[in-house]
Design an enzyme around this catalytic site. Structure first.
Site, PDB file in Angstrom:
ATOM      1  N   ASP A 134       0.648  -1.274   0.047  1.00  0.00           N
ATOM      2  CA  ASP A 134       0.067  -0.050   0.151  1.00  0.00           C
ATOM      3  C   ASP A 134       0.742   1.159  -0.013  1.00  0.00           C
ATOM      4  O   ASP A 134       1.870   1.214   0.599  1.00  0.00           O
ATOM      5  CB  ASP A 134      -0.784   0.243   1.266  1.00  0.00           C
ATOM      6  CG  ASP A 134      -1.565  -1.121   1.625  1.00  0.00           C
ATOM      7  OD1 ASP A 134      -1.520  -2.294   0.875  1.00  0.00           O
ATOM      8  OD2 ASP A 134      -2.216  -1.168   2.694  1.00  0.00           O
ATOM      9  N   GLN A 182       4.375   0.666   2.247  1.00  0.00           N
ATOM     10  CA  GLN A 182       4.340  -0.629   3.087  1.00  0.00           C
ATOM     11  C   GLN A 182       5.591  -1.228   2.322  1.00  0.00           C
ATOM     12  O   GLN A 182       5.583  -1.775   0.920  1.00  0.00           O
ATOM     13  CB  GLN A 182       3.181  -1.534   2.884  1.00  0.00           C
ATOM     14  CG  GLN A 182       1.942  -0.881   3.820  1.00  0.00           C
ATOM     15  CD  GLN A 182       2.065  -1.063   5.292  1.00  0.00           C
ATOM     16  OE1 GLN A 182       2.015  -2.354   5.815  1.00  0.00           O
ATOM     17  NE2 GLN A 182       2.561  -0.159   5.939  1.00  0.00           N
ATOM     18  N   TRP A 222       5.934 -10.363   1.346  1.00  0.00           N
ATOM     19  CA  TRP A 222       5.468  -9.522   2.383  1.00  0.00           C
ATOM     20  C   TRP A 222       6.212 -10.022   3.655  1.00  0.00           C
ATOM     21  O   TRP A 222       6.596 -11.308   3.898  1.00  0.00           O
ATOM     22  CB  TRP A 222       4.009  -9.721   2.482  1.00  0.00           C
ATOM     23  CG  TRP A 222       3.486  -8.811   3.773  1.00  0.00           C
ATOM     24  CD1 TRP A 222       2.864  -7.540   3.411  1.00  0.00           C
ATOM     25  CD2 TRP A 222       3.132  -9.110   4.987  1.00  0.00           C
ATOM     26  NE1 TRP A 222       2.427  -6.956   4.644  1.00  0.00           N
ATOM     27  CE2 TRP A 222       2.465  -7.811   5.601  1.00  0.00           C
ATOM     28  CE3 TRP A 222       3.530 -10.158   5.791  1.00  0.00           C
ATOM     29  CZ2 TRP A 222       2.127  -7.778   6.952  1.00  0.00           C
ATOM     30  CZ3 TRP A 222       3.166  -9.817   7.220  1.00  0.00           C
ATOM     31  CH2 TRP A 222       2.408  -8.911   7.717  1.00  0.00           C
ATOM     32  N   SER A 282      -0.182   0.257   7.227  1.00  0.00           N
ATOM     33  CA  SER A 282      -0.513   1.429   6.697  1.00  0.00           C
ATOM     34  C   SER A 282      -1.226   2.730   7.534  1.00  0.00           C
ATOM     35  O   SER A 282      -1.871   2.450   8.625  1.00  0.00           O
ATOM     36  CB  SER A 282      -1.633   0.843   5.662  1.00  0.00           C
ATOM     37  OG  SER A 282      -1.233   0.327   4.457  1.00  0.00           O
ATOM     38  N   ARG A 321      -7.410  -0.861  11.985  1.00  0.00           N
ATOM     39  CA  ARG A 321      -6.289  -0.509  11.125  1.00  0.00           C
ATOM     40  C   ARG A 321      -6.416   0.744   9.983  1.00  0.00           C
ATOM     41  O   ARG A 321      -7.604   0.718   9.774  1.00  0.00           O
ATOM     42  CB  ARG A 321      -5.335  -1.680  10.600  1.00  0.00           C
ATOM     43  CG  ARG A 321      -6.225  -2.562   9.631  1.00  0.00           C
ATOM     44  CD  ARG A 321      -5.060  -3.460   9.001  1.00  0.00           C
ATOM     45  NE  ARG A 321      -5.716  -4.241   8.177  1.00  0.00           N
ATOM     46  CZ  ARG A 321      -6.339  -5.648   8.326  1.00  0.00           C
ATOM     47  NH1 ARG A 321      -6.329  -6.031   9.608  1.00  0.00           N
ATOM     48  NH2 ARG A 321      -6.905  -6.285   7.510  1.00  0.00           N
ATOM     49  N   GLU A 359     -10.518  -2.229   4.658  1.00  0.00           N
ATOM     50  CA  GLU A 359      -9.119  -1.969   4.603  1.00  0.00           C
ATOM     51  C   GLU A 359      -8.905  -0.368   4.446  1.00  0.00           C
ATOM     52  O   GLU A 359      -9.703  -0.060   3.312  1.00  0.00           O
ATOM     53  CB  GLU A 359      -8.058  -2.750   4.320  1.00  0.00           C
ATOM     54  CG  GLU A 359      -7.988  -4.267   4.697  1.00  0.00           C
ATOM     55  CD  GLU A 359      -6.956  -4.917   4.054  1.00  0.00           C
ATOM     56  OE1 GLU A 359      -6.345  -5.874   4.969  1.00  0.00           O
ATOM     57  OE2 GLU A 359      -6.679  -5.165   3.074  1.00  0.00           O
ATOM     58  N   TRP A 411      -3.644  -8.871  -3.850  1.00  0.00           N
ATOM     59  CA  TRP A 411      -3.251  -9.939  -2.847  1.00  0.00           C
ATOM     60  C   TRP A 411      -3.516 -11.304  -3.157  1.00  0.00           C
ATOM     61  O   TRP A 411      -2.859 -12.308  -2.852  1.00  0.00           O
ATOM     62  CB  TRP A 411      -4.259  -9.643  -1.472  1.00  0.00           C
ATOM     63  CG  TRP A 411      -3.351  -8.426  -0.709  1.00  0.00           C
ATOM     64  CD1 TRP A 411      -4.160  -7.523  -0.362  1.00  0.00           C
ATOM     65  CD2 TRP A 411      -2.206  -8.530  -0.051  1.00  0.00           C
ATOM     66  NE1 TRP A 411      -3.397  -6.665   0.343  1.00  0.00           N
ATOM     67  CE2 TRP A 411      -2.015  -7.275   0.419  1.00  0.00           C
ATOM     68  CE3 TRP A 411      -1.028  -9.290  -0.361  1.00  0.00           C
ATOM     69  CZ2 TRP A 411      -0.748  -6.662   1.088  1.00  0.00           C
ATOM     70  CZ3 TRP A 411       0.007  -8.864   0.299  1.00  0.00           C
ATOM     71  CH2 TRP A 411       0.305  -7.706   0.972  1.00  0.00           C
TER      72      TRP A 411
HETATM   73  C1  FRU Z   1      -3.804  -3.802   2.888  1.00  0.00           C
HETATM   74  C2  FRU Z   1      -3.171  -3.943   4.036  1.00  0.00           C
HETATM   75  C3  FRU Z   1      -3.459  -2.788   5.294  1.00  0.00           C
HETATM   76  C4  FRU Z   1      -2.564  -3.276   6.123  1.00  0.00           C
HETATM   77  C5  FRU Z   1      -1.170  -3.505   5.180  1.00  0.00           C
HETATM   78  C6  FRU Z   1      -0.182  -4.345   5.728  1.00  0.00           C
HETATM   79  O1  FRU Z   1      -3.161  -4.147   1.687  1.00  0.00           O
HETATM   80  O2  FRU Z   1      -3.510  -5.450   4.670  1.00  0.00           O
HETATM   81  O3  FRU Z   1      -4.653  -3.330   5.759  1.00  0.00           O
HETATM   82  O4  FRU Z   1      -2.228  -2.329   7.022  1.00  0.00           O
HETATM   83  O5  FRU Z   1      -1.602  -4.143   3.905  1.00  0.00           O
HETATM   84  O6  FRU Z   1       1.009  -4.645   4.842  1.00  0.00           O
END
Ligand code: FRU
Length: 489
Positions: A43, A59, A67, A100, A173, A225, A307
């Site tokens: 993100d 991110q 990730w 994020s 979040r 999100e 994702w």
């Molecule tokens: C969205 C997300 C957010 C989170 C971040 C973690 O893509 O899942 O909700 O803060 O990525 O990397």
């Protein structure tokens, strides 16, 4: 300065430049979109304009191409096109990974972090505690803040973090903070599983819940999100837009971004209607939010992936790209409001080229603009010598635009990657104006002044530089092709 020293400095600068050019010429490397030099990115975070610079935090996991423990990477631009990557802005700490969030300029120094007249920039983010998650608790996502007194280059975390603890919700979040002038307070829009929570604060440190929105409204095929809340003035009327990303359950499966249009009174968001609308009908525009501190102009940027397959796409040294930044608007069609998104000015990288026929050979990344009658179908096929092809078109029977990436290159990394994606035409005009941006591995469509947008990625073995146009009417109108120069020189 001694000549020898000057020579050495020149050689270092020259070798850095050639290294940079080498990096950004790898297979699948986009040329007009931001991607990190190396490693994993998702993100966009902390988008803010301040003192001549646009800041893109993101991110970032600097140790791998998948990730992992999240940091905030950082890049700066003066034109939203050429980005200069900066040192990592925020590192994980004892409270967890840095998920994020957003950034704002605290011009009134409500936080008290300002000193010597410097306006503090404040980053607001989720601290995700992996130990708490593994232990099966419900208390592992809390919100923290950090401040910068040098216009966003260096950040200091607030020792009093977290500033907002989860009330016991696993998903709690992605804070997006904005100033609400009528009440002289900050509003935080936060994603909490199947709903959005609104909080307010006078100083960015103490937060009170105001309301919630969304349970049972809109799309709910996954977790909500990365929200954003912002006002527009449409025909003299203040209208509020609430952006909510959802994963899975997006319009093309996996990740997608829906939105709601309505009213916000400083406490509560009330939708004008409850139909589900999507910001972008492609498969690859997720977690997009707007830059803060840009005045009336609202600029949106998303993560150009999904994702479903983000960790599997065949790039080698880095993963993921951002969308082209887009000017975001709201338009009334019939009785409903819809978002519009058009690319920011590409003038700084544009070279106009002449076209003599409907068979066009593109010289790398390009922008194309043309018009078509909405009563006719059309298609543009982008291909290479290896028989790989990507098709964008309009199907008049379905009244829908589509991107067909079934034969556009590698797709063996994910079963349903090879697919056709459809997007409804929202405009009701007789003519449809289309703008598109084709980079080495992405196509972004902006139809009808951005009322319908689509973003798809693809991975051809050679660029898809041959473009063939077919239309029912025989011709695309007012066609212009603009060559886009690489942003990495
Ligand atoms: C969205 C997300 C957010 C989170 C971040 C973690 O893509 O899942 O909700 O803060 O990525 O990397």
């Amino acid at each position: 300065m001694p000549v020898r020293l000057l020579c050495i400095m020149f050689l270092i600068a020259a070798s850095e430049t050639s290294m940079a050019q080498e990096i950004y010429r790898e297979p699948f490397r986009p040329q007009v979109h931001f991607s990190p030099k190396a490693h994993w990115m998702n993100d966009p975070n902390g988008l803010i304009y301040f003192k001549g610079n646009y800041h893109l935090f993101f991110q970032y996991y600097p140790d791998s191409t998948v990730w992992g423990p999240m940091h905030w990477g950082h890049a700066i631009s003066t034109d939203l096109l050429h980005w200069k990557e900066q040192p990592i802005a925020l590192f994980p700490d004892s409270l967890g990974y840095i998920f994020s969030g957003s950034a704002i300029a605290d011009s009134l120094n409500t936080s008290g972090f300002g000193s010597n007249g410097a306006i503090p920039l404040i980053a607001v983010f989720t601290q995700h505690d992996p130990a708490g998650e593994q232990a099966g608790t419900n208390h592992f996502q809390n919100q923290g803040i950090a401040f910068s007194l040098d216009a966003g280059l260096h950040w200091t975390k607030y020792p009093g973090n977290p500033v907002l603890r989860t009330p016991g919700l696993k998903d709690f979040r992605d804070p997006k903070v904005m100033w609400y002038p009528p009440d002289k307070k900050w509003i935080m829009t936060l994603a909490a599983g199947d709903r959005i929570l609104f909080y307010s604060s006078a100083n960015l440190k103490a937060w009170n819940q105001e309301s919630e929105f969304g349970a049972g409204i809109g799309a709910h095929g996954g977790v909500w999100e990365c929200p954003d809340l912002l006002p527009f003035l449409v025909d003299g009327k203040r209208i509020w837009l609430l952006i909510v990303s959802i994963n899975p359950g997006g319009i093309q499966g996996g990740s997608g971004t829906q939105y709601f249009v309505g009213d916000f009174d400083g406490k509560k968001f009330t939708p004008g209607d409850t139909s589900t609308r999507w910001m972008d009908y492609g498969a690859d525009d997720y977690a997009g939010v707007t830059f803060s501190n840009t005045g009336k102009t609202k600029i949106f940027m998303g993560w150009m992936s999904n994702w479903k397959y983000a960790t599997k796409v065949p790039t080698l040294k880095w993963r993921s790209t951002m969308t082209i930044p887009r000017i975001l608007g709201l338009k009334k069609i019939g009785q409903k409001y819809f978002t519009t998104m058009m690319p920011v000015s590409l003038a700084a990288i544009s070279e106009s080229i002449k076209i003599s026929s409907q068979q066009i050979h593109l010289d790398g990344p390009s922008r194309m603009d043309f018009t078509c009658s909405a009563g006719n179908s059309f298609s543009l096929t982008f291909s290479n010598d290896q028989g790989q092809a990507l098709v964008f078109g309009f199907d008049k029977g379905k009244n829908a635009f589509y991107i067909d990436r079934r034969k556009a290159g590698r797709s063996d990394f994910y079963p349903s990657f090879a697919a056709v994606h459809y997007a409804p035409r929202i405009a009701d005009s007789k003519e449809s104006a289309i703008s598109l941006i084709l980079d080495n591995t992405s196509l972004e469509i902006f139809a009808d002044q951005g009322l319908t947008t689509m973003t798809d990625i693809f991975f051809p073995d050679q660029p898809l530089n041959d473009c063939h146009i077919e239309t029912d009417s025989g011709k695309a109108g007012n066609l212009t092709v603009t060559k886009l120069k690489s942003i990495w020189h």
